[in-house]
Design a protein around this motif. Structure first.
Motif, PDB file in Angstrom:
ATOM      1  N   LEU A  44      56.768  91.488 -31.307  1.00  0.00           N
ATOM      2  CA  LEU A  44      56.104  90.818 -30.188  1.00  0.00           C
ATOM      3  C   LEU A  44      56.961  90.944 -28.935  1.00  0.00           C
ATOM      4  O   LEU A  44      58.175  90.711 -28.990  1.00  0.00           O
ATOM      5  CB  LEU A  44      55.894  89.341 -30.536  1.00  0.00           C
ATOM      6  CG  LEU A  44      55.365  88.453 -29.412  1.00  0.00           C
ATOM      7  CD1 LEU A  44      53.938  88.797 -29.077  1.00  0.00           C
ATOM      8  CD2 LEU A  44      55.496  86.989 -29.773  1.00  0.00           C
ATOM      9  N   CYS A  49      52.978  88.702 -23.407  1.00  0.00           N
ATOM     10  CA  CYS A  49      51.899  87.931 -24.045  1.00  0.00           C
ATOM     11  C   CYS A  49      51.251  86.981 -23.028  1.00  0.00           C
ATOM     12  O   CYS A  49      51.940  86.272 -22.303  1.00  0.00           O
ATOM     13  CB  CYS A  49      52.453  87.138 -25.223  1.00  0.00           C
ATOM     14  SG  CYS A  49      51.231  86.119 -26.022  1.00  0.00           S
ATOM     15  N   ILE A  50      49.900  86.994 -22.972  1.00  0.00           N
ATOM     16  CA  ILE A  50      49.203  86.115 -22.038  1.00  0.00           C
ATOM     17  C   ILE A  50      48.585  84.919 -22.761  1.00  0.00           C
ATOM     18  O   ILE A  50      47.740  84.220 -22.226  1.00  0.00           O
ATOM     19  CB  ILE A  50      48.105  86.893 -21.279  1.00  0.00           C
ATOM     20  CG1 ILE A  50      47.197  87.600 -22.274  1.00  0.00           C
ATOM     21  CG2 ILE A  50      48.709  87.862 -20.274  1.00  0.00           C
ATOM     22  CD1 ILE A  50      45.981  88.241 -21.640  1.00  0.00           C
ATOM     23  N   SER A  51      49.002  84.693 -24.003  1.00  0.00           N
ATOM     24  CA  SER A  51      48.551  83.548 -24.804  1.00  0.00           C
ATOM     25  C   SER A  51      47.027  83.464 -24.915  1.00  0.00           C
ATOM     26  O   SER A  51      46.455  82.383 -24.871  1.00  0.00           O
ATOM     27  CB  SER A  51      49.090  82.233 -24.226  1.00  0.00           C
ATOM     28  OG  SER A  51      50.463  82.339 -24.005  1.00  0.00           O
ATOM     29  N   CYS A  52      46.356  84.589 -25.015  1.00  0.00           N
ATOM     30  CA  CYS A  52      44.895  84.565 -25.070  1.00  0.00           C
ATOM     31  C   CYS A  52      44.384  84.172 -26.442  1.00  0.00           C
ATOM     32  O   CYS A  52      43.266  83.698 -26.582  1.00  0.00           O
ATOM     33  CB  CYS A  52      44.335  85.930 -24.691  1.00  0.00           C
ATOM     34  SG  CYS A  52      44.791  87.206 -25.858  1.00  0.00           S
ATOM     35  N   GLY A  53      45.145  84.364 -27.481  1.00  0.00           N
ATOM     36  CA  GLY A  53      44.720  83.966 -28.818  1.00  0.00           C
ATOM     37  C   GLY A  53      43.802  84.963 -29.507  1.00  0.00           C
ATOM     38  O   GLY A  53      43.263  84.669 -30.571  1.00  0.00           O
ATOM     39  N   THR A  54      43.608  86.132 -28.924  1.00  0.00           N
ATOM     40  CA  THR A  54      42.749  87.133 -29.564  1.00  0.00           C
ATOM     41  C   THR A  54      43.283  87.516 -30.940  1.00  0.00           C
ATOM     42  O   THR A  54      42.523  87.645 -31.899  1.00  0.00           O
ATOM     43  CB  THR A  54      42.678  88.387 -28.684  1.00  0.00           C
ATOM     44  OG1 THR A  54      42.412  87.995 -27.358  1.00  0.00           O
ATOM     45  CG2 THR A  54      41.595  89.337 -29.169  1.00  0.00           C
ATOM     46  N   CYS A  55      44.580  87.685 -31.012  1.00  0.00           N
ATOM     47  CA  CYS A  55      45.175  88.112 -32.290  1.00  0.00           C
ATOM     48  C   CYS A  55      44.888  87.091 -33.382  1.00  0.00           C
ATOM     49  O   CYS A  55      44.578  87.441 -34.507  1.00  0.00           O
ATOM     50  CB  CYS A  55      46.669  88.352 -32.125  1.00  0.00           C
ATOM     51  SG  CYS A  55      47.551  87.034 -31.311  1.00  0.00           S
ATOM     52  N   MET A  66      48.874  80.371 -33.573  1.00  0.00           N
ATOM     53  CA  MET A  66      49.488  80.277 -32.264  1.00  0.00           C
ATOM     54  C   MET A  66      50.407  79.054 -32.254  1.00  0.00           C
ATOM     55  O   MET A  66      49.993  77.954 -32.605  1.00  0.00           O
ATOM     56  CB  MET A  66      48.420  80.117 -31.175  1.00  0.00           C
ATOM     57  CG  MET A  66      47.441  81.274 -31.102  1.00  0.00           C
ATOM     58  SD  MET A  66      48.222  82.864 -30.822  1.00  0.00           S
ATOM     59  CE  MET A  66      48.647  82.719 -29.103  1.00  0.00           C
ATOM     60  N   PRO A  77      51.961  84.073 -30.769  1.00  0.00           N
ATOM     61  CA  PRO A  77      51.584  84.189 -32.183  1.00  0.00           C
ATOM     62  C   PRO A  77      52.779  84.074 -33.119  1.00  0.00           C
ATOM     63  O   PRO A  77      53.874  84.539 -32.804  1.00  0.00           O
ATOM     64  CB  PRO A  77      50.949  85.572 -32.258  1.00  0.00           C
ATOM     65  CG  PRO A  77      51.550  86.324 -31.140  1.00  0.00           C
ATOM     66  CD  PRO A  77      51.813  85.342 -30.051  1.00  0.00           C
ATOM     67  N   CYS A  94      45.121  93.430 -29.000  1.00  0.00           N
ATOM     68  CA  CYS A  94      45.913  92.671 -28.024  1.00  0.00           C
ATOM     69  C   CYS A  94      45.675  93.239 -26.614  1.00  0.00           C
ATOM     70  O   CYS A  94      45.965  94.407 -26.365  1.00  0.00           O
ATOM     71  CB  CYS A  94      47.387  92.747 -28.370  1.00  0.00           C
ATOM     72  SG  CYS A  94      48.430  91.948 -27.158  1.00  0.00           S
ATOM     73  N   PRO A  95      45.090  92.440 -25.694  1.00  0.00           N
ATOM     74  CA  PRO A  95      44.732  92.984 -24.376  1.00  0.00           C
ATOM     75  C   PRO A  95      45.964  93.331 -23.539  1.00  0.00           C
ATOM     76  O   PRO A  95      45.878  94.180 -22.657  1.00  0.00           O
ATOM     77  CB  PRO A  95      43.918  91.858 -23.736  1.00  0.00           C
ATOM     78  CG  PRO A  95      44.335  90.626 -24.436  1.00  0.00           C
ATOM     79  CD  PRO A  95      44.709  91.019 -25.818  1.00  0.00           C
ATOM     80  N   ALA A  96      47.075  92.671 -23.807  1.00  0.00           N
ATOM     81  CA  ALA A  96      48.256  92.895 -22.965  1.00  0.00           C
ATOM     82  C   ALA A  96      49.259  93.844 -23.609  1.00  0.00           C
ATOM     83  O   ALA A  96      50.365  94.023 -23.084  1.00  0.00           O
ATOM     84  CB  ALA A  96      48.928  91.563 -22.658  1.00  0.00           C
ATOM     85  N   ALA A  98      51.036  93.243 -26.074  1.00  0.00           N
ATOM     86  CA  ALA A  98      52.244  92.480 -26.369  1.00  0.00           C
ATOM     87  C   ALA A  98      52.692  92.694 -27.810  1.00  0.00           C
ATOM     88  O   ALA A  98      53.887  92.626 -28.114  1.00  0.00           O
ATOM     89  CB  ALA A  98      51.998  90.993 -26.126  1.00  0.00           C
ATOM     90  N   LEU A  99      51.738  92.925 -28.688  1.00  0.00           N
ATOM     91  CA  LEU A  99      52.092  93.190 -30.092  1.00  0.00           C
ATOM     92  C   LEU A  99      52.167  94.700 -30.291  1.00  0.00           C
ATOM     93  O   LEU A  99      51.247  95.426 -29.912  1.00  0.00           O
ATOM     94  CB  LEU A  99      51.026  92.612 -31.036  1.00  0.00           C
ATOM     95  CG  LEU A  99      50.988  91.098 -31.184  1.00  0.00           C
ATOM     96  CD1 LEU A  99      49.776  90.696 -32.015  1.00  0.00           C
ATOM     97  CD2 LEU A  99      52.250  90.585 -31.828  1.00  0.00           C
TER      98      LEU A  99
HETATM   99  S1  SF4 Z   1      46.434  89.030 -28.462  1.00  0.00           S
HETATM  100 FE1  SF4 Z   1      48.351  89.724 -27.515  1.00  0.00          FE
HETATM  101  S2  SF4 Z   1      48.357  88.655 -25.555  1.00  0.00           S
HETATM  102 FE2  SF4 Z   1      46.826  87.643 -26.812  1.00  0.00          FE
HETATM  103  S3  SF4 Z   1      47.990  85.933 -27.771  1.00  0.00           S
HETATM  104 FE3  SF4 Z   1      48.049  87.686 -29.210  1.00  0.00          FE
HETATM  105  S4  SF4 Z   1      49.950  88.672 -28.660  1.00  0.00           S
HETATM  106 FE4  SF4 Z   1      49.516  87.360 -26.963  1.00  0.00          FE
END
Ligand code: SF4
Ligand code: SF4
Lengths: 156, 344
Positions: A44, A49-55, A66, A77, A94-96, A98-99
């Motif tokens: 990570l 990470c934008i903390s969107c919670g998609t993952c 989360m 995450p 992951c949109p950013a 980050a993972l």
């Molecule tokens: S999907 Fe990516 S950006 Fe969104 S919370 Fe998970 S790690 Fe962070």
């Protein structure tokens, strides 16, 4: 006639194999290089990470939760690798970005709890476990007439 | 008094009987042979499959792996099936391990170094080889398990297919040397090894020998993929170890017999006649020939897939037996037209 040929050929092949290079690597002492799309432990990059919670939502095995980062309110995450099946949905959704995936697969430990990676641990660079000796990095190469085998990287 | 007892003990320790019992072909030879050959087989098979094989136990190339495995087998419990016939279950592996050693008594390791010198040495070896398959049949029946029973029954088929050509093909050797005495057979090869005069006979003997000692292309009674482990399925611990031990002793006896009949047995030049006793050189030669045979058998194990039981019967009845008969007739003609080839 072909029966005789087919009977003798495997024997000759088996004898010739005795003088060929050994194909296997001595694994924990020699670590063969992995293909670039190998799915290992997930890493990570907290700052992205934008903390969107998609993952968390996409994970089919409910391995991601989360959690708050230590000392801040930011949600990141946490992955339980005991549940993860390395489908890499989280990485691709992951949109950013980050993972990201890494090549390290040697993540076995003696207790299940240690497989739960909080964000801080997820952010660490993947590292060869201390339990095993430092391995030689090797690569599969065809060397001369003695066939394919593993050679140390840098000494090819 | 002390001196006399000491002389008696010393005389016994250096007597031929003691040396034969404890060294060649006795306990030390059998034990060392099994330990080394099992390791060698695993290592060589691994090389045939481009693997390393045993690597860690004993530092140098896993040389102590077999010893470690034997120790493990010694400490394991063996559990007889509830409805097994206990006497047969316990005794069959013991006899399976000890009966093939009797075949070693007939084999000459040098002109004089032979445990039981006899005019019918070849027949003794054959009699022992013919006795061995009875024990797996008993074991397979006594275990009261379908897999072991099928394994035992397959041994009967295999025996019928392998033993007749084994006997018939050696007939050529007996005709050439004019004797059943293994020492005479070896001495008759002082000019040519019989493998040169009897290539067909040697081939038939070799193939049926593999079938008789149940090595891989013919390991139908223990076929792991079909029968769990054939007639050995129910055995564990040291009883299993004994069955494996018996298999390797059969292998030793078979390769020694082949070397004796076709490869000139103990014959071979003594490099330092004054320095090395001739008995010693003879033993070294026959053991060397045996080692070559064992190597060939192991590589064959790595090269071929297992035959089906009907394929083995086909091979035995339709090919090996007629070929052995042809070989006998050819030998007769050879002796009739060129009487000087034989040693008799
Ligand atoms: S999907 Fe990516 S950006 Fe969104 S919370 Fe998970 S790690 Fe962070
Ligand atoms: S790789 Fe798959 S199973 Fe593992 S955490 Fe990501 S989404 Fe979940």
């Amino acid at each position: 006639m072909s029966t005789v040929k087919n009977t003798i050929r495997p024997l000759v092949l088996a004898f010739s194999h005795v003088f060929r290079r050994v194909f296997t690597a001595k694994y924990p002492y020699e670590a063969p290089s992995r293909p670039s799309r190998c799915r290992g432990r997930i890493m990570l990059r907290i700052e992205r990470c934008i903390s969107c919670g998609t993952c968390e939502k996409i994970c089919p095995n409910i391995a991601i939760k989360m959690v708050k980062l230590k000392g801040s309110d930011k949600l990141c995450p946490q992955i339980d690798f005991g549940r993860c099946m390395f489908c890499y949905f989280c990485v691709s959704y992951c949109p950013a970005e980050a993972l990201i995936g890494t090549e390290l697969v040697e993540i076995s430990v003696y207790s299940k709890e240690k497989l739960i990676y909080p964000p801080e641990k997820l952010a660490e660079e993947p590292k060869w476990p201390d339990l095993l000796p430092k391995p030689k990095r090797v690569k599969l190469r065809v060397v001369g007439r003695r066939g394919a085998g593993h050679v140390e990287i840098g000494r090819e | 008094m002390m001196q006399q007892i000491w002389d008696l003990i010393l005389g016994f320790l250096t007597s031929k009987y003691f040396l034969q019992l404890f060294f060649i072909p006795g306990i030390a030879f059998i034990g060392l042979f099994t330990l080394i050959v099992v390791w060698f087989e695993r290592k060589l098979l691994a090389r045939v499959m481009l693997r390393y094989g045993p690597l860690h136990v004993g530092r140098v190339a896993g040389i102590l792996q077999t010893l470690a495995d034997t120790l493990k087998l010694l400490f394991k419990e063996f559990i007889p099936p509830r409805k097994a016939y206990k006497l047969g279950f316990y005794l069959a592996p013991v006899f399976y391990a000890s009966v093939p050693t009797l075949a070693l008594t007939a084999i000459p390791f040098s002109p004089t170094w032979i445990v039981y010198p006899s005019d019918v040495g070849l027949l003794i070896a054959y009699a022992v080889i013919a006795c061995t398959p009875i024990l797996p049949i008993i074991a397979g029946w006594a275990c009261n398990n379908r897999y072991t029973m099928i394994g035992g029954l397959r041994i009967i088929f295999q025996d019928v297919a392998g033993e007749i050509p084994l006997l018939l093909s050696a007939l050529g050797v007996v005709m050439l040397s004019g004797s059943f005495n293994l020492v005479n057979i070896v001495n008759a090869q002082s000019r040519y090894w019989f493998i040169l005069l009897q290539p067909l006979g040697a081939l038939v003997f070799f193939i049926s020998l593999i079938a008789m000692v149940e090595r891989v292309p013919f390991d139908i009674p223990t076929a792991e993929q079909e029968l769990v482990f054939g007639w050995r399925t129910e055995y564990g611990g040291i009883l299993f170890g004994l069955t494996m031990f018996g298999e390797y002793i059969s292998l030793a006896a078979g390769s020694l017999l082949f070397s004796t009949l076709y490869l000139g047995g103990y014959l071979g030049p003594n490099p330092f006649p004054g320095f090395i006793p001739s008995d010693f050189a003879s033993m070294a030669w026959i053991l060397l020939k045996m080692a070559v045979m064992v190597t060939v058998l192991i590589v064959i194990r790595g090269a071929y897939p297992r035959l089906r039981i009907d394929q083995l019967l086909n091979l035995g009845w339709k090919w090996l037996i007629p070929l052995a008969m042809i070989n006998t007739v050819l030998t007769m003609l050879m002796i009739y037209f060129f009487p000087w080839v034989g040693g008799a």
